[in-house]
Design a protein around this motif. Structure first.
Motif, PDB file in Angstrom:
ATOM      1  N   GLU A  36       0.861  -1.176   0.000  1.00 55.10           N
ATOM      2  CA  GLU A  36       0.000   0.000   0.000  1.00 55.10           C
ATOM      3  C   GLU A  36       0.902   1.231   0.000  1.00 55.10           C
ATOM      4  N   ALA A  37       0.417   2.310  -0.601  1.00 60.02           N
ATOM      5  CA  ALA A  37       1.179   3.562  -0.632  1.00 60.02           C
ATOM      6  C   ALA A  37       0.250   4.731  -0.370  1.00 60.02           C
ATOM      7  N   ILE A  38       0.812   5.790   0.169  1.00 57.98           N
ATOM      8  CA  ILE A  38       0.032   6.978   0.479  1.00 57.98           C
ATOM      9  C   ILE A  38       0.931   8.201   0.339  1.00 57.98           C
ATOM     10  N   GLU A  39       0.344   9.326  -0.026  1.00 58.09           N
ATOM     11  CA  GLU A  39       1.083  10.588  -0.097  1.00 58.09           C
ATOM     12  C   GLU A  39       0.520  11.565   0.916  1.00 58.09           C
ATOM     13  N   GLY A  40       1.370  12.419   1.457  1.00 62.80           N
ATOM     14  CA  GLY A  40       0.930  13.397   2.444  1.00 62.80           C
ATOM     15  C   GLY A  40       2.096  14.172   3.013  1.00 62.80           C
ATOM     16  N   ASN A  41       1.872  14.861   4.135  1.00 64.57           N
ATOM     17  CA  ASN A  41       2.948  15.686   4.711  1.00 64.57           C
ATOM     18  C   ASN A  41       3.100  15.523   6.221  1.00 64.57           C
ATOM     19  N   VAL A  42       2.457  14.490   6.802  1.00 64.91           N
ATOM     20  CA  VAL A  42       2.626  14.234   8.237  1.00 64.91           C
ATOM     21  C   VAL A  42       3.190  12.819   8.380  1.00 64.91           C
ATOM     22  N   PRO A  43       4.525  12.684   8.521  1.00 65.68           N
ATOM     23  CA  PRO A  43       5.167  11.359   8.482  1.00 65.68           C
ATOM     24  C   PRO A  43       4.568  10.336   9.428  1.00 65.68           C
ATOM     25  N   ASP A  44       4.346  10.699  10.694  1.00 63.71           N
ATOM     26  CA  ASP A  44       3.843   9.730  11.666  1.00 63.71           C
ATOM     27  C   ASP A  44       2.473   9.189  11.270  1.00 63.71           C
ATOM     28  N   GLU A  45       1.610  10.070  10.815  1.00 65.24           N
ATOM     29  CA  GLU A  45       0.262   9.640  10.447  1.00 65.24           C
ATOM     30  C   GLU A  45       0.269   8.798   9.175  1.00 65.24           C
ATOM     31  N   MET A  46       1.183   9.122   8.260  1.00 65.30           N
ATOM     32  CA  MET A  46       1.228   8.413   6.984  1.00 65.30           C
ATOM     33  C   MET A  46       1.657   6.959   7.162  1.00 65.30           C
ATOM     34  N   GLY A  47       2.705   6.746   7.955  1.00 69.41           N
ATOM     35  CA  GLY A  47       3.151   5.384   8.194  1.00 69.41           C
ATOM     36  C   GLY A  47       2.070   4.543   8.845  1.00 69.41           C
ATOM     37  N   LYS A  48       1.368   5.117   9.807  1.00 74.11           N
ATOM     38  CA  LYS A  48       0.293   4.407  10.481  1.00 74.11           C
ATOM     39  C   LYS A  48      -0.858   4.107   9.519  1.00 74.11           C
ATOM     40  N   ALA A  49      -1.155   5.070   8.646  1.00 68.80           N
ATOM     41  CA  ALA A  49      -2.253   4.874   7.703  1.00 68.80           C
ATOM     42  C   ALA A  49      -1.963   3.722   6.737  1.00 68.80           C
ATOM     43  N   VAL A  50      -0.715   3.636   6.258  1.00 70.23           N
ATOM     44  CA  VAL A  50      -0.341   2.533   5.373  1.00 70.23           C
ATOM     45  C   VAL A  50      -0.467   1.199   6.120  1.00 70.23           C
ATOM     46  N   ALA A  51      -0.022   1.170   7.369  1.00 68.40           N
ATOM     47  CA  ALA A  51      -0.122  -0.052   8.180  1.00 68.40           C
ATOM     48  C   ALA A  51      -1.578  -0.461   8.372  1.00 68.40           C
ATOM     49  N   GLU A  52      -2.438   0.505   8.633  1.00 63.83           N
ATOM     50  CA  GLU A  52      -3.854   0.202   8.838  1.00 63.83           C
ATOM     51  C   GLU A  52      -4.488  -0.403   7.589  1.00 63.83           C
ATOM     52  N   ARG A  53      -4.097   0.094   6.426  1.00 68.33           N
ATOM     53  CA  ARG A  53      -4.634  -0.459   5.179  1.00 68.33           C
ATOM     54  C   ARG A  53      -4.209  -1.923   5.010  1.00 68.33           C
ATOM     55  N   LEU A  54      -2.967  -2.209   5.351  1.00 69.24           N
ATOM     56  CA  LEU A  54      -2.487  -3.582   5.233  1.00 69.24           C
ATOM     57  C   LEU A  54      -3.113  -4.497   6.280  1.00 69.24           C
ATOM     58  N   ILE A  55      -3.370  -3.966   7.454  1.00 66.57           N
ATOM     59  CA  ILE A  55      -4.035  -4.754   8.507  1.00 66.57           C
ATOM     60  C   ILE A  55      -5.432  -5.167   8.045  1.00 66.57           C
ATOM     61  N   LYS A  56      -6.121  -4.275   7.339  1.00 69.95           N
ATOM     62  CA  LYS A  56      -7.454  -4.597   6.827  1.00 69.95           C
ATOM     63  C   LYS A  56      -7.402  -5.743   5.821  1.00 69.95           C
ATOM     64  N   GLN A  57      -6.225  -5.930   5.203  1.00 71.09           N
ATOM     65  CA  GLN A  57      -6.055  -7.028   4.245  1.00 71.09           C
ATOM     66  C   GLN A  57      -5.568  -8.313   4.922  1.00 71.09           C
ATOM     67  N   GLY A  58      -5.424  -8.262   6.254  1.00 68.69           N
ATOM     68  CA  GLY A  58      -5.012  -9.452   6.974  1.00 68.69           C
ATOM     69  C   GLY A  58      -3.535  -9.503   7.310  1.00 68.69           C
TER      70      GLY A  58
END
Length: 314
Positions: free
Chosen positions: A282-304
């Motif tokens: 999963e990939a994401i673009e943005g400007n808040v590093p801490d939130e972006m890394g967590k958001a990518v992890a959350e997307r992958l968690i939803k995939q198992g």
């Protein structure tokens, strides 16, 4: 004049990296009128001692940093030079990363007996790696490869390639470049084929949080773009409770940088399954590093992803 004791592993690469950091800190001291001298203290870590099994089977986090951190908390050393990919997402209380200097090449690379690249290796070629992350991605790209574990520092792995029945080995390009061995690289693996480990290519200079003299010096050594990228990757690592024992990777790059303006980053995260030859990205673009890394992890968690990782933690 204060003497700053620098802790390091005792491999040739670790000592080379540490000396490079010391040389650059000495130059910063000259530029800013600071009076420090430096000494090196070699420390053996658990990861250096156990070489007969894969890191995933050794288990635990911080296999290459725990003993060094303990020496720092005991006051035996003042700073430590780590490869950032070896540093767990959560540090011991009282310690901090004081500086992340400019990143070296983050990519994985191949050294081969034939001098050929990944696509030109023969069917069934034996490729050595100590990383579940690399194994999962190599098998996802070429399921025919015979990927087997190989441990040791980079020079011992190269000797195993030369003397044993491996056709190729996968290493971090950064280590080879820092050792001056760039000419040995036969193929750089693009990040869309082999996403790097979290923090790969970056160094982290760890110190005690209450040592203000050292913190002020290390603050001069930070590369701000690298700091942002590594922060995003490490937030991904933290969200997945990851470490070297599980097959995950992440790579963040600054895609828009203007001094005084908010930077824009792209963060890509990956979970792999070496046994099933599958990877999820999963990939994401943005400007808040801490939130972006967590958001990518959350997307992958939803995939198992959490279920996949738990298999390897076990």
């Amino acid at each position: 004049m204060r003497t700053i004791i620098v802790g390091t592993r005792q491999s040739a690469l670790a000592l080379t990296q540490t000396q490079h950091v010391i040389d650059e800190l000495k130059e910063l001291c000259k530029q800013h009128g600071l009076s420090y001298q430096f000494e090196t203290k070699k420390i053996v870590t658990k990861g250096d001692q156990i070489l007969n099994v894969t890191l995933s089977k050794v288990g635990g986090k911080g296999l290459f940093v725990k003993e060094i951190e303990q020496a720092m908390m005991n006051g035996e050393i003042d700073i430590a030079v780590h490869s950032m990919k070896d540093v767990p997402a959560v540090l011991p209380e009282g310690l901090m990363i004081g500086a992340v200097p400019k990143r070296e090449d983050p990519r994985d690379c191949l050294i081969t007996k034939s001098g050929k690249g990944l696509d030109d290796l023969p069917e069934g070629a034996k490729v050595g790696t100590s990383s579940l992350r690399r194994m999962a991605q190599l098998k996802a790209y070429r399921a025919d490869l015979n990927v087997e574990w190989i441990r040791g520092n980079i020079d011992s792995r190269i000797k195993k390639l030369e003397n044993e029945d491996f056709d190729a080995i996968v290493l971090a390009a950064a280590g080879l470049k820092r050792m001056g061995w760039e000419d040995r690289i036969h193929h750089y693996l693009p990040v869309d084929i082999s996403l790097p480990a979290v923090g790969q290519g970056a160094l982290g200079i760890e110190c005690r949080a209450d040592d203000m003299q050292v913190r002020e010096l290390l603050a001069l050594y930070n590369d701000h773009q690298t700091v942002l990228a590594v922060a995003a990757e490490r937030s991904f690592l933290s969200a997945l409770n990851g470490g070297c024992q599980v097959p995950i990777g992440a790579y963040a790059e600054v895609i828009d940088w203007n001094e005084g303006l908010e930077p824009k980053l792209k963060v890509t995260g990956l979970i792999g399954d070496p046994e099933k030859h599958q990877v999820w990205k999963e990939a994401i673009e943005g400007n808040v590093p801490d939130e972006m890394g967590k958001a990518v992890a959350e997307r992958l968690i939803k995939q198992g992803a959490d279920r996949i990782l738990e298999q390897y933690r076990g």
